[in-house]
Design a protein around this motif. Structure first.
Motif, PDB file in Angstrom:
ATOM      1  N   SER A   1       0.858  -1.197   0.000  1.00 60.22           N
ATOM      2  CA  SER A   1       0.000   0.000   0.000  1.00 60.22           C
ATOM      3  C   SER A   1       0.885   1.234   0.000  1.00 60.22           C
ATOM      4  CB  SER A   1      -0.907  -0.003   1.232  1.00 60.22           C
ATOM      5  OG  SER A   1      -1.600   1.221   1.338  1.00 60.22           O
ATOM      6  N   PHE A   2       0.630   2.160  -0.944  1.00 58.62           N
ATOM      7  CA  PHE A   2       1.413   3.379  -1.063  1.00 58.62           C
ATOM      8  C   PHE A   2       0.587   4.577  -0.613  1.00 58.62           C
ATOM      9  CE2 PHE A   2       3.211   0.364  -4.055  1.00 58.62           C
ATOM     10  CZ  PHE A   2       4.570   0.473  -3.799  1.00 58.62           C
ATOM     11  N   ILE A   3       1.266   5.596  -0.154  1.00 55.18           N
ATOM     12  CA  ILE A   3       0.611   6.765   0.413  1.00 55.18           C
ATOM     13  C   ILE A   3      -0.253   7.503  -0.613  1.00 55.18           C
ATOM     14  CG2 ILE A   3       2.507   8.374  -0.040  1.00 55.18           C
ATOM     15  CD1 ILE A   3       1.927   9.541   2.801  1.00 55.18           C
ATOM     16  N   ASN A   4       0.024   7.320  -1.907  1.00 58.43           N
ATOM     17  CA  ASN A   4      -0.755   7.984  -2.945  1.00 58.43           C
ATOM     18  C   ASN A   4      -2.064   7.262  -3.262  1.00 58.43           C
ATOM     19  OD1 ASN A   4       0.015   5.747  -4.434  1.00 58.43           O
ATOM     20  ND2 ASN A   4       1.539   6.846  -5.638  1.00 58.43           N
ATOM     21  N   GLY A   5      -2.345   6.170  -2.516  1.00 60.31           N
ATOM     22  CA  GLY A   5      -3.599   5.454  -2.717  1.00 60.31           C
ATOM     23  C   GLY A   5      -3.485   4.192  -3.537  1.00 60.31           C
ATOM     24  N   THR A   6      -2.335   3.930  -4.120  1.00 60.98           N
ATOM     25  CA  THR A   6      -2.135   2.714  -4.905  1.00 60.98           C
ATOM     26  C   THR A   6      -1.928   1.516  -3.990  1.00 60.98           C
ATOM     27  OG1 THR A   6      -1.094   3.976  -6.675  1.00 60.98           O
ATOM     28  CG2 THR A   6      -0.695   1.600  -6.661  1.00 60.98           C
ATOM     29  N   THR A   7      -2.648   0.438  -4.246  1.00 62.23           N
ATOM     30  CA  THR A   7      -2.452  -0.809  -3.504  1.00 62.23           C
ATOM     31  C   THR A   7      -2.287  -1.956  -4.494  1.00 62.23           C
ATOM     32  OG1 THR A   7      -3.778  -0.043  -1.623  1.00 62.23           O
ATOM     33  CG2 THR A   7      -3.391  -2.410  -1.796  1.00 62.23           C
ATOM     34  N   LEU A   8      -1.271  -2.760  -4.275  1.00 60.39           N
ATOM     35  CA  LEU A   8      -0.984  -3.912  -5.123  1.00 60.39           C
ATOM     36  C   LEU A   8      -0.942  -5.170  -4.271  1.00 60.39           C
ATOM     37  CD1 LEU A   8       2.085  -2.415  -7.043  1.00 60.39           C
ATOM     38  CD2 LEU A   8      -0.299  -2.416  -7.820  1.00 60.39           C
ATOM     39  N   VAL A   9      -1.365  -6.279  -4.829  1.00 56.42           N
ATOM     40  CA  VAL A   9      -1.259  -7.574  -4.145  1.00 56.42           C
ATOM     41  C   VAL A   9      -0.694  -8.586  -5.131  1.00 56.42           C
ATOM     42  CG1 VAL A   9      -2.466  -9.456  -2.988  1.00 56.42           C
ATOM     43  CG2 VAL A   9      -3.203  -7.092  -2.603  1.00 56.42           C
ATOM     44  N   GLU A  10       0.308  -9.319  -4.684  1.00 55.52           N
ATOM     45  CA  GLU A  10       0.904 -10.364  -5.518  1.00 55.52           C
ATOM     46  C   GLU A  10       0.672 -11.721  -4.861  1.00 55.52           C
ATOM     47  OE1 GLU A  10       4.805 -10.578  -8.072  1.00 55.52           O
ATOM     48  OE2 GLU A  10       5.347 -10.798  -5.961  1.00 55.52           O
TER      49      GLU A  10
END
Length: 416
Positions: free
Chosen positions: A374-383
Protein backbone atom coordinates in the motif's frame (compact mmCIF):
# COMPACT_ATOMS: atom_id res chain seq x y z
CA UNK A 1 51.18 -22.94 -5.70
CA UNK A 2 48.53 -25.64 -5.30
CA UNK A 3 47.19 -26.04 -1.79
CA UNK A 4 44.73 -27.93 0.33
CA UNK A 5 43.23 -27.42 3.74
CA UNK A 6 43.07 -30.10 6.43
CA UNK A 7 40.82 -29.41 9.39
CA UNK A 8 41.68 -31.50 12.44
CA UNK A 9 39.06 -32.20 15.08
CA UNK A 10 36.61 -34.98 15.90
CA UNK A 11 34.05 -32.32 16.86
CA UNK A 12 33.86 -31.34 13.19
CA UNK A 13 33.07 -34.89 12.13
CA UNK A 14 30.44 -35.21 14.86
CA UNK A 15 28.69 -32.06 13.63
CA UNK A 16 29.23 -30.25 16.92
CA UNK A 17 30.77 -27.25 15.15
CA UNK A 18 30.86 -26.04 11.54
CA UNK A 19 34.14 -25.85 9.63
CA UNK A 20 34.11 -22.14 8.81
CA UNK A 21 37.91 -22.06 8.72
CA UNK A 22 38.07 -23.79 5.34
CA UNK A 23 35.70 -21.28 3.77
CA UNK A 24 37.66 -18.33 5.19
CA UNK A 25 41.03 -19.67 4.13
CA UNK A 26 39.87 -20.61 0.63
CA UNK A 27 38.63 -17.07 0.04
CA UNK A 28 41.87 -15.54 1.32
CA UNK A 29 44.10 -17.91 -0.64
CA UNK A 30 42.16 -17.22 -3.82
CA UNK A 31 43.06 -13.55 -3.42
CA UNK A 32 46.72 -14.61 -3.44
CA UNK A 33 46.27 -16.67 -6.59
CA UNK A 34 46.78 -19.96 -4.73
CA UNK A 35 44.67 -22.81 -6.07
CA UNK A 36 42.77 -24.83 -3.48
CA UNK A 37 41.64 -28.17 -4.89
CA UNK A 38 40.92 -30.19 -1.75
CA UNK A 39 39.32 -29.78 1.68
CA UNK A 40 39.71 -32.60 4.20
CA UNK A 41 38.37 -33.09 7.71
CA UNK A 42 40.01 -35.69 9.95
CA UNK A 43 39.45 -36.61 13.58
CA UNK A 44 41.89 -36.42 16.48
CA UNK A 45 43.71 -39.59 15.50
CA UNK A 46 47.46 -39.66 14.66
CA UNK A 47 47.26 -42.62 12.28
CA UNK A 48 44.40 -41.15 10.25
CA UNK A 49 46.03 -37.70 10.17
CA UNK A 50 49.30 -39.27 8.94
CA UNK A 51 47.37 -41.07 6.19
CA UNK A 52 45.70 -37.83 5.13
CA UNK A 53 49.07 -36.05 5.06
CA UNK A 54 50.62 -38.71 2.84
CA UNK A 55 47.83 -38.26 0.31
CA UNK A 56 48.05 -34.46 0.46
CA UNK A 57 51.82 -34.43 -0.10
CA UNK A 58 51.40 -36.25 -3.42
CA UNK A 59 49.13 -33.58 -4.91
CA UNK A 60 49.80 -30.28 -3.13
CA UNK A 61 52.81 -28.11 -2.34
CA UNK A 62 50.95 -26.14 0.33
CA UNK A 63 49.18 -27.93 3.17
CA UNK A 64 47.36 -25.81 5.74
CA UNK A 65 46.19 -27.54 8.92
CA UNK A 66 43.77 -25.97 11.37
CA UNK A 67 43.14 -27.23 14.89
CA UNK A 68 44.87 -29.58 17.28
CA UNK A 69 47.39 -27.10 18.73
CA UNK A 70 45.81 -26.84 22.19
CA UNK A 71 46.85 -28.17 25.62
CA UNK A 72 44.74 -31.35 25.86
CA UNK A 73 45.70 -34.93 25.03
CA UNK A 74 43.56 -34.99 21.88
CA UNK A 75 45.44 -31.98 20.45
CA UNK A 76 47.93 -33.97 18.40
CA UNK A 77 48.48 -32.03 15.17
CA UNK A 78 52.00 -30.74 15.72
CA UNK A 79 53.09 -33.96 17.43
CA UNK A 80 51.92 -35.96 14.41
CA UNK A 81 53.56 -33.55 11.95
CA UNK A 82 56.81 -33.59 13.93
CA UNK A 83 56.97 -37.38 13.87
CA UNK A 84 55.95 -37.50 10.20
CA UNK A 85 58.67 -35.02 9.18
CA UNK A 86 61.24 -36.31 11.68
CA UNK A 87 61.44 -32.93 13.39
CA UNK A 88 61.81 -32.14 17.07
CA UNK A 89 59.33 -30.04 19.00
CA UNK A 90 61.02 -27.24 20.93
CA UNK A 91 59.74 -24.54 23.28
CA UNK A 92 59.22 -21.13 21.75
CA UNK A 93 60.17 -18.78 24.57
CA UNK A 94 58.07 -15.87 23.27
CA UNK A 95 54.99 -18.05 23.18
CA UNK A 96 55.72 -19.45 26.64
CA UNK A 97 56.06 -15.96 28.12
CA UNK A 98 52.84 -14.90 26.46
CA UNK A 99 51.03 -17.89 27.99
CA UNK A 100 52.45 -17.16 31.45
CA UNK A 101 51.41 -13.51 31.21
CA UNK A 102 47.88 -14.54 30.26
CA UNK A 103 47.51 -16.66 33.40
CA UNK A 104 49.03 -13.98 35.58
CA UNK A 105 46.70 -11.36 34.16
CA UNK A 106 43.60 -13.49 34.70
CA UNK A 107 44.68 -14.65 38.17
CA UNK A 108 44.49 -18.33 37.20
CA UNK A 109 46.94 -21.13 37.91
CA UNK A 110 48.92 -22.28 34.92
CA UNK A 111 49.03 -26.09 34.66
CA UNK A 112 51.91 -28.00 33.08
CA UNK A 113 49.87 -29.06 30.05
CA UNK A 114 49.50 -25.41 29.03
CA UNK A 115 53.24 -25.32 28.35
CA UNK A 116 52.52 -27.77 25.56
CA UNK A 117 50.98 -24.93 23.59
CA UNK A 118 54.40 -23.24 23.38
CA UNK A 119 55.93 -26.24 21.57
CA UNK A 120 56.77 -25.58 17.92
CA UNK A 121 58.39 -27.49 15.07
CA UNK A 122 62.15 -27.01 15.15
CA UNK A 123 63.26 -24.67 12.36
CA UNK A 124 59.79 -23.38 11.60
CA UNK A 125 58.70 -19.77 11.16
CA UNK A 126 56.54 -18.82 14.15
CA UNK A 127 53.19 -17.11 13.66
CA UNK A 128 52.35 -15.23 16.89
CA UNK A 129 48.90 -15.71 18.41
CA UNK A 130 47.67 -12.25 19.39
CA UNK A 131 44.25 -13.59 20.37
CA UNK A 132 45.07 -16.84 22.15
CA UNK A 133 47.93 -18.96 23.40
CA UNK A 134 49.08 -21.54 20.83
CA UNK A 135 51.28 -20.00 18.10
CA UNK A 136 51.05 -21.07 14.49
CA UNK A 137 54.01 -22.15 12.41
CA UNK A 138 55.22 -22.52 8.84
CA UNK A 139 57.77 -25.06 7.67
CA UNK A 140 58.90 -26.06 4.17
CA UNK A 141 60.29 -29.57 3.69
CA UNK A 142 61.12 -31.04 0.27
CA UNK A 143 59.15 -28.40 -1.66
CA UNK A 144 56.03 -28.81 0.47
CA UNK A 145 55.05 -25.95 2.77
CA UNK A 146 53.16 -26.88 5.94
CA UNK A 147 51.23 -24.18 7.78
CA UNK A 148 49.76 -25.03 11.18
CA UNK A 149 47.05 -22.71 12.51
CA UNK A 150 44.86 -22.85 15.63
CA UNK A 151 41.29 -24.10 15.32
CA UNK A 152 39.22 -21.31 16.94
CA UNK A 153 38.30 -18.81 14.19
CA UNK A 154 38.83 -15.85 16.53
CA UNK A 155 42.49 -16.92 16.78
CA UNK A 156 43.04 -18.39 13.32
CA UNK A 157 41.63 -15.58 11.17
CA UNK A 158 43.65 -12.66 12.59
CA UNK A 159 46.78 -14.85 12.73
CA UNK A 160 46.50 -15.72 9.06
CA UNK A 161 45.68 -12.18 7.97
CA UNK A 162 48.51 -10.58 9.94
CA UNK A 163 51.26 -13.20 9.69
CA UNK A 164 50.30 -16.20 7.56
CA UNK A 165 49.45 -14.29 4.40
CA UNK A 166 52.75 -12.41 4.47
CA UNK A 167 54.61 -15.68 4.88
CA UNK A 168 52.93 -17.20 1.83
CA UNK A 169 53.50 -14.10 -0.31
CA UNK A 170 57.20 -14.35 0.35
CA UNK A 171 57.17 -17.91 -1.03
CA UNK A 172 55.29 -17.12 -4.24
CA UNK A 173 57.56 -16.67 -7.23
CA UNK A 174 54.89 -14.69 -9.07
CA UNK A 175 52.01 -12.97 -7.34
CA UNK A 176 49.00 -13.60 -9.55
CA UNK A 177 45.84 -11.98 -8.22
CA UNK A 178 42.42 -13.49 -8.34
CA UNK A 179 39.56 -11.00 -8.40
CA UNK A 180 35.91 -11.91 -8.26
CA UNK A 181 32.50 -10.29 -8.40
CA UNK A 182 29.17 -11.81 -7.41
CA UNK A 183 26.07 -10.93 -9.40
CA UNK A 184 22.79 -11.52 -7.54
CA UNK A 185 19.52 -12.45 -9.21
CA UNK A 186 15.96 -13.01 -8.03
CA UNK A 187 12.84 -14.16 -9.85
CA UNK A 188 14.63 -16.55 -12.19
CA UNK A 189 15.54 -20.16 -11.47
CA UNK A 190 19.06 -21.50 -11.67
CA UNK A 191 18.22 -23.82 -14.58
CA UNK A 192 16.67 -21.03 -16.69
CA UNK A 193 19.48 -18.61 -15.93
CA UNK A 194 22.09 -21.19 -16.93
CA UNK A 195 20.18 -21.89 -20.14
CA UNK A 196 20.28 -18.21 -21.09
CA UNK A 197 24.05 -17.98 -20.61
CA UNK A 198 24.90 -21.58 -21.57
CA UNK A 199 27.33 -20.59 -24.33
CA UNK A 200 29.20 -18.29 -21.92
CA UNK A 201 29.49 -21.12 -19.40
CA UNK A 202 30.71 -23.55 -22.06
CA UNK A 203 33.35 -21.12 -23.33
CA UNK A 204 34.63 -19.93 -19.96
CA UNK A 205 38.36 -19.96 -19.30
CA UNK A 206 39.43 -16.70 -17.72
CA UNK A 207 37.19 -15.34 -16.27
CA UNK A 208 35.24 -18.30 -14.96
CA UNK A 209 31.52 -18.19 -14.11
CA UNK A 210 30.15 -20.20 -11.18
CA UNK A 211 26.36 -20.37 -10.58
CA UNK A 212 24.93 -21.00 -7.12
CA UNK A 213 21.30 -21.18 -5.97
CA UNK A 214 20.02 -20.64 -2.42
CA UNK A 215 16.49 -20.06 -1.06
CA UNK A 216 15.03 -18.73 -4.28
CA UNK A 217 18.04 -16.63 -5.24
CA UNK A 218 20.69 -17.31 -7.85
CA UNK A 219 24.20 -15.90 -7.83
CA UNK A 220 26.90 -15.89 -10.46
CA UNK A 221 30.47 -15.52 -9.26
CA UNK A 222 32.75 -14.18 -11.98
CA UNK A 223 36.41 -14.86 -11.21
CA UNK A 224 39.39 -13.58 -13.16
CA UNK A 225 43.09 -14.27 -12.67
CA UNK A 226 45.84 -11.88 -13.72
CA UNK A 227 49.05 -10.34 -12.40
CA UNK A 228 47.41 -6.93 -12.76
CA UNK A 229 44.39 -6.20 -10.59
CA UNK A 230 43.16 -3.66 -13.14
CA UNK A 231 43.28 -6.20 -15.96
CA UNK A 232 41.48 -8.82 -13.85
CA UNK A 233 38.72 -6.31 -13.10
CA UNK A 234 38.48 -5.40 -16.80
CA UNK A 235 38.00 -9.06 -17.72
CA UNK A 236 35.25 -9.34 -15.10
CA UNK A 237 33.50 -6.24 -16.39
CA UNK A 238 33.47 -7.58 -19.97
CA UNK A 239 31.84 -10.83 -18.86
CA UNK A 240 29.40 -9.02 -16.58
CA UNK A 241 28.14 -6.91 -19.51
CA UNK A 242 27.48 -10.03 -21.59
CA UNK A 243 25.55 -11.66 -18.75
CA UNK A 244 23.43 -8.63 -17.87
CA UNK A 245 22.54 -8.09 -21.53
CA UNK A 246 20.63 -11.38 -21.27
CA UNK A 247 19.34 -11.63 -17.71
CA UNK A 248 19.71 -8.10 -16.40
CA UNK A 249 15.98 -7.83 -15.65
CA UNK A 250 16.46 -10.23 -12.75
CA UNK A 251 19.67 -8.65 -11.41
CA UNK A 252 19.25 -6.72 -8.17
CA UNK A 253 22.74 -6.24 -6.74
CA UNK A 254 26.33 -7.37 -6.36
CA UNK A 255 28.71 -9.03 -3.91
CA UNK A 256 27.68 -8.86 -0.23
CA UNK A 257 24.37 -7.09 -0.68
CA UNK A 258 20.97 -8.73 -0.13
CA UNK A 259 17.41 -8.02 -1.15
CA UNK A 260 16.71 -6.45 2.24
CA UNK A 261 19.85 -4.30 2.11
CA UNK A 262 18.72 -3.04 -1.28
CA UNK A 263 15.27 -2.26 0.14
CA UNK A 264 16.78 -0.18 2.95
CA UNK A 265 19.16 1.59 0.56
CA UNK A 266 16.39 2.46 -1.91
CA UNK A 267 13.97 3.64 0.78
CA UNK A 268 16.66 5.87 2.27
CA UNK A 269 17.37 7.38 -1.13
CA UNK A 270 13.65 8.13 -1.53
CA UNK A 271 13.34 9.39 2.05
CA UNK A 272 10.39 7.00 2.36
CA UNK A 273 9.11 5.16 5.45
CA UNK A 274 7.63 1.68 5.68
CA UNK A 275 5.52 -0.32 8.14
CA UNK A 276 4.70 -4.01 8.08
CA UNK A 277 1.96 -6.46 9.02
CA UNK A 278 2.88 -10.15 9.05
CA UNK A 279 1.00 -13.38 9.49
CA UNK A 280 2.74 -16.50 8.14
CA UNK A 281 6.21 -14.90 8.33
CA UNK A 282 5.78 -14.26 12.05
CA UNK A 283 7.96 -11.15 12.17
CA UNK A 284 10.75 -12.39 9.92
CA UNK A 285 10.50 -9.42 7.56
CA UNK A 286 10.78 -6.97 10.44
CA UNK A 287 13.61 -8.92 12.07
CA UNK A 288 15.65 -8.98 8.89
CA UNK A 289 14.92 -5.32 8.25
CA UNK A 290 15.99 -4.21 11.72
CA UNK A 291 19.19 -6.26 11.51
CA UNK A 292 20.46 -3.68 9.03
CA UNK A 293 22.14 -0.62 10.60
CA UNK A 294 20.24 2.56 9.93
CA UNK A 295 16.88 0.86 9.40
CA UNK A 296 15.31 3.11 12.04
CA UNK A 297 15.37 6.00 9.58
CA UNK A 298 12.90 4.23 7.27
CA UNK A 299 11.05 1.69 9.45
CA UNK A 300 8.41 2.85 11.93
CA UNK A 301 7.15 -0.50 13.19
CA UNK A 302 4.76 -3.32 12.52
CA UNK A 303 2.37 -5.96 13.78
CA UNK A 304 2.53 -9.74 13.84
CA UNK A 305 -1.13 -10.72 13.57
CA UNK A 306 -1.01 -14.49 13.59
CA UNK A 307 -4.64 -15.22 14.47
CA UNK A 308 -7.90 -13.99 13.00
CA UNK A 309 -8.66 -12.26 16.30
CA UNK A 310 -5.36 -10.35 16.15
CA UNK A 311 -6.04 -9.29 12.58
CA UNK A 312 -9.41 -7.85 13.58
CA UNK A 313 -8.31 -6.20 16.83
CA UNK A 314 -4.86 -4.93 15.87
CA UNK A 315 -5.25 -4.24 12.15
CA UNK A 316 -8.97 -3.56 11.90
CA UNK A 317 -9.44 -6.23 9.25
CA UNK A 318 -13.14 -6.41 8.48
CA UNK A 319 -14.83 -9.51 9.84
CA UNK A 320 -16.79 -9.56 6.59
CA UNK A 321 -13.51 -9.87 4.67
CA UNK A 322 -12.45 -12.86 6.76
CA UNK A 323 -15.91 -14.44 6.53
CA UNK A 324 -16.29 -14.11 2.75
CA UNK A 325 -12.68 -14.38 1.54
CA UNK A 326 -10.66 -15.84 4.41
CA UNK A 327 -7.35 -14.59 5.78
CA UNK A 328 -5.44 -16.34 3.01
CA UNK A 329 -6.73 -14.02 0.32
CA UNK A 330 -5.96 -11.02 -1.84
CA UNK A 331 -8.58 -8.98 0.00
CA UNK A 332 -7.05 -9.68 3.43
CA UNK A 333 -3.52 -8.90 2.23
CA UNK A 334 -4.82 -5.63 0.77
CA UNK A 335 -6.45 -4.52 4.04
CA UNK A 336 -3.44 -5.60 6.11
CA UNK A 337 -1.09 -3.45 4.00
CA UNK A 338 -3.42 -0.46 3.86
CA UNK A 339 -4.35 -0.49 7.53
CA UNK A 340 -0.81 -0.81 8.89
CA UNK A 341 0.31 2.06 6.64
CA UNK A 342 -2.49 4.29 7.90
CA UNK A 343 -2.06 3.24 11.55
CA UNK A 344 1.65 4.08 11.59
CA UNK A 345 1.48 6.95 9.10
CA UNK A 346 4.11 5.64 6.69
CA UNK A 347 4.66 6.03 2.96
CA UNK A 348 4.43 2.30 2.37
CA UNK A 349 2.70 -0.60 4.09
CA UNK A 350 3.65 -4.20 3.30
CA UNK A 351 1.76 -7.32 4.36
CA UNK A 352 2.28 -11.09 4.34
CA UNK A 353 -0.44 -13.71 4.69
CA UNK A 354 -0.41 -17.32 3.54
CA UNK A 355 0.08 -20.99 4.32
CA UNK A 356 3.58 -21.87 5.52
CA UNK A 357 2.72 -25.53 6.16
CA UNK A 358 2.82 -28.36 6.87
CA UNK A 359 -0.98 -28.49 6.42
CA UNK A 360 -3.27 -26.60 4.08
CA UNK A 361 -5.44 -23.79 5.48
CA UNK A 362 -8.84 -22.52 4.36
CA UNK A 363 -8.67 -25.01 1.51
CA UNK A 364 -5.50 -23.34 0.19
CA UNK A 365 -2.45 -25.52 -0.49
CA UNK A 366 0.80 -25.17 1.43
CA UNK A 367 2.96 -22.46 -0.09
CA UNK A 368 0.09 -20.15 -1.07
CA UNK A 369 1.19 -16.62 -0.17
CA UNK A 370 -0.28 -13.16 -0.70
CA UNK A 371 1.92 -10.07 -0.38
CA UNK A 372 0.31 -6.66 -0.19
CA UNK A 373 1.79 -3.23 -0.88
CA UNK A 374 0.00 0.00 0.00
CA UNK A 375 1.41 3.38 -1.06
CA UNK A 376 0.61 6.77 0.41
CA UNK A 377 -0.76 7.98 -2.95
CA UNK A 378 -3.60 5.45 -2.72
CA UNK A 379 -2.13 2.71 -4.91
CA UNK A 380 -2.45 -0.81 -3.50
CA UNK A 381 -0.98 -3.91 -5.12
CA UNK A 382 -1.26 -7.57 -4.14
CA UNK A 383 0.90 -10.36 -5.52
CA UNK A 384 0.03 -14.03 -5.16
CA UNK A 385 2.87 -16.54 -5.23
CA UNK A 386 2.90 -20.30 -4.96
CA UNK A 387 5.93 -21.73 -3.20
CA UNK A 388 7.11 -25.31 -2.88
CA UNK A 389 9.26 -26.17 0.10
CA UNK A 390 9.39 -26.78 3.81
CA UNK A 391 7.66 -24.54 6.32
CA UNK A 392 10.94 -22.75 7.02
CA UNK A 393 11.78 -22.34 3.33
CA UNK A 394 8.32 -20.97 2.56
CA UNK A 395 8.67 -18.31 5.24
CA UNK A 396 12.19 -17.30 4.20
CA UNK A 397 11.23 -17.11 0.54
CA UNK A 398 8.07 -15.14 1.31
CA UNK A 399 10.22 -12.42 2.87
CA UNK A 400 12.52 -12.39 -0.16
CA UNK A 401 9.58 -12.21 -2.56
CA UNK A 402 8.22 -9.34 -0.49
CA UNK A 403 11.50 -7.45 -0.83
CA UNK A 404 11.60 -8.11 -4.56
CA UNK A 405 7.96 -7.10 -5.02
CA UNK A 406 8.69 -3.86 -3.18
CA UNK A 407 11.86 -3.09 -5.15
CA UNK A 408 10.04 -3.60 -8.45
CA UNK A 409 7.25 -1.20 -7.49
CA UNK A 410 8.96 1.63 -5.63
CA UNK A 411 8.29 3.80 -8.65
CA UNK A 412 4.62 3.80 -7.62
CA UNK A 413 5.50 6.25 -4.84
CA UNK A 414 6.01 8.98 -7.41
CA UNK A 415 2.79 8.26 -9.26
CA UNK A 416 -0.36 10.20 -8.48
Amino acid sequence: MNGEIIAVGSELLLGQIVNTNARFLSAQLAELGINIFHHTVVGDNPARLKSVLEVAEKRSNLIILTGGLGPTKDDLTKETIAKHLNRRLVIDENALQSIKQYFEKTGRTMTDNNKKQALVLEGSQILPNDHGMAPGMVLTVENVTYMLLPGPPKEMEPMFLKYGMESLLSKLEKTERIESKVLRFFGIGEALLETKIEDLLDAQTNPTIAPLASDGEVTLRITAKHESKEEALRLIQETEKKILARVGDFHYGNDQTSLMKEVVKKLKSLNATISCSESLTGGMFQEELTNIPGASSIFKGGVVSYTNEAKVKLLNIKEQTIHHHGVISEQCAKEMAENIRVALNTDIGISFTGVAGPDELEGKPVGTVYIGLSFINGTTLVEKIQLAGSRKQNRIRSVKYGCHFLLKNLGKLKEK
